[in-house]
Write a protein that holds these residues in place. Sequence first.
Motif, mmCIF file in Angstrom:
data_model
loop_
_atom_site.group_PDB
_atom_site.id
_atom_site.type_symbol
_atom_site.label_atom_id
_atom_site.label_comp_id
_atom_site.label_asym_id
_atom_site.label_seq_id
_atom_site.Cartn_x
_atom_site.Cartn_y
_atom_site.Cartn_z
ATOM 1 N N UNK A 83 0.718 -1.322 0.015
ATOM 2 C CA UNK A 83 0.047 -0.136 0.152
ATOM 3 C C UNK A 83 0.623 1.157 0.211
ATOM 4 N N UNK A 84 1.843 1.175 0.768
ATOM 5 C CA UNK A 84 2.889 2.223 0.765
ATOM 6 C C UNK A 84 3.418 2.732 -0.688
ATOM 7 N N UNK A 85 3.875 1.652 -1.251
ATOM 8 C CA UNK A 85 4.273 1.606 -2.753
ATOM 9 C C UNK A 85 3.416 2.259 -3.656
ATOM 10 N N UNK A 86 2.024 1.752 -3.544
ATOM 11 C CA UNK A 86 1.104 2.240 -4.300
ATOM 12 C C UNK A 86 0.676 3.882 -3.951
ATOM 13 N N UNK A 90 0.878 7.726 -6.840
ATOM 14 C CA UNK A 90 -0.312 8.458 -6.930
ATOM 15 C C UNK A 90 0.124 9.781 -7.526
ATOM 16 N N UNK A 91 -0.084 9.725 -8.814
ATOM 17 C CA UNK A 91 0.514 11.117 -9.703
ATOM 18 C C UNK A 91 -0.604 11.677 -10.325
ATOM 19 N N UNK A 92 -1.779 11.107 -10.688
ATOM 20 C CA UNK A 92 -2.805 11.549 -11.258
ATOM 21 C C UNK A 92 -4.028 11.702 -10.548
ATOM 22 N N UNK A 93 -5.287 12.415 -10.819
ATOM 23 C CA UNK A 93 -6.433 12.271 -10.033
ATOM 24 C C UNK A 93 -6.825 10.669 -10.126
ATOM 25 N N UNK A 96 -5.150 8.487 -7.922
ATOM 26 C CA UNK A 96 -5.825 8.750 -6.305
ATOM 27 C C UNK A 96 -7.221 8.201 -6.250
ATOM 28 N N UNK A 97 -7.965 8.248 -7.254
ATOM 29 C CA UNK A 97 -9.056 7.543 -7.279
ATOM 30 C C UNK A 97 -9.027 5.809 -7.051
ATOM 31 N N UNK A 98 -8.053 5.113 -7.771
ATOM 32 C CA UNK A 98 -7.784 3.861 -7.747
ATOM 33 C C UNK A 98 -7.349 3.679 -6.478
ATOM 34 N N UNK A 99 -6.213 4.369 -5.856
ATOM 35 C CA UNK A 99 -5.809 4.017 -4.702
ATOM 36 C C UNK A 99 -6.993 4.171 -3.448
#
Length: 119
Positions: A83-86, A90-93, A96-99
């Motif tokens: 999760x920390x790697x994911x 997060x570089x795009x919206x 971020x949404x997927x995360x």
Amino acid sequence: MCVDAGFNRSLLSHCIRFGTCPDNPGYLNRYLNACEQDAHGSTDSYAREVYEEAVFLLLDTAADETIAPHWRRLCLDHIHRPLRGLRRLRVTKQHQHDFNQVIYMLNTRVAQTFAHTSD
């Protein structure tokens, strides 16, 4: 089979998913180290795939009631690593949404899986 798994991510993931060596948490660490190594220096897209695969492997294992309870909890205890790697990727919206969807799924499945356990 797990004795010969070494650092082969595919074999290690099989050992983790089916809890074939529940008394050897070293396999879990080896798998996560291999994931981090594979993701490091690769494209962001490939790194996301590696980390998502690891998150869902640990989540599926934790939800599987046929696996030893201590192994399932150990998987949840280590889910923060992929999760920390994911989170770092997060570089795009959309990322971020997927995360956020992964976090929601994690919370939902953990609640469903462990709601009826008393130990």
